[in-house]
Structures are given as structure tokens and as C-alpha cells.
Design an enzyme around this catalytic site. Structure first.
Site: not given
Length: 129
Positions: A119-120, A20, A28, A96
């Protein structure tokens, strides 16, 4: 030999070891991989496999309580942003640079051939009970 689920032994092993709140990254092909974090590199060529294809396969095998993505995706990659917001777990949006720093504590990064911006996603493991 496995009969179903993820056949990639490295991904299967990482998922089996998650507890957990442990985190993994689906990335990407341009995301820098932090030193010391295992990288499972699936990239074959630009665009293959895609981020979403890889994410969907992992999500079929992983209990996720939240995802973390770069807030820049909202403007720079609206298609993927809209898709990931439809999943059944909340999405946190961070800068980012913050996302890249948070990748340092991931159990693994799964690198795809995706070549679209931001795209991460960091996937945080939930519990099944």
C-alpha cells in the site's frame, strides 16, 4: 488558521513547493524511508490513518499526472489496487524493489498507519494549466 484543505503544516508545505514532475510518496507503515528524504509520519497506531484516507486527502489538494505502485499489489492487495486504478491519472506498475529505489528522489514520504501489503504510491506532480 487555515479554513480548508490540508491542515497538516508539513504536508501543506511540501505540496505548495512541488513543481511539475516532482514526486511524493504515500506509504504504509512498513516501507523503508530512504536516508535524507523527509518523512511526515502520520501513523497513530496500526491501521490509522489508512493509506486510502490519506491518499484521498492529498489528492484533493495535489495535481497528479501519474502514480507509480509496486506490481505486486495486483496479487497481494487487490482491493487497494482496484481503487487506485479508478483515479483520473495513469498508474505505472514497477517491481517493488524499483519503487523503493525511486523513493530516494521523492520530495517527501507521508507515512500512514496502513498495514496491508504494498500500500504505497509515488505521486508525480502535474501542472494545473
Amino acid at each position: 488558521m487555515k479554513k480548508q484543505g490540508i491542515l497538516n503544516r508539513d504536508i501543506s508545505s511540501v505540496l505548495a513547493k512541488l513543481g511539475h514532475t516532482d514526486q511524493i510518496v504515500i506509504a504504509d507503515c512498513g516501507l523503508p524511508i530512504p536516508e535524507g528524504v523527509p518523512c511526515i509520519d502520520l501513523s497513530l497506531e496500526l491501521g490509522d490513518p489508512t493509506f486510502l484516507r490519506t491518499l484521498n486527502v492529498v489528492l484533493a489538494d495535489m495535481e497528479v499526472e501519474k502514480g507509480i505502485v509496486a506490481k505486486e499489489i495486483k496479487l497481494e492487495n487487490t482491493d487497494i489496487c482496484e481503487t487506485i486504478q479508478q483515479y483520473e491519472f495513469p498508474i505505472d506498475f514497477v517491481d517493488h524493489e524499483v519503487l523503493k529505489k525511486q523513493c530516494r528522489s521523492a520530495k517527501a514520504v507521508i507515512r500512514t498507519g496502513e498495514m496491508t501489503p504494498y500500500a504505497n504510491i509515488i505521486l508525480q506532480a502535474g501542472v494545473i494549466f
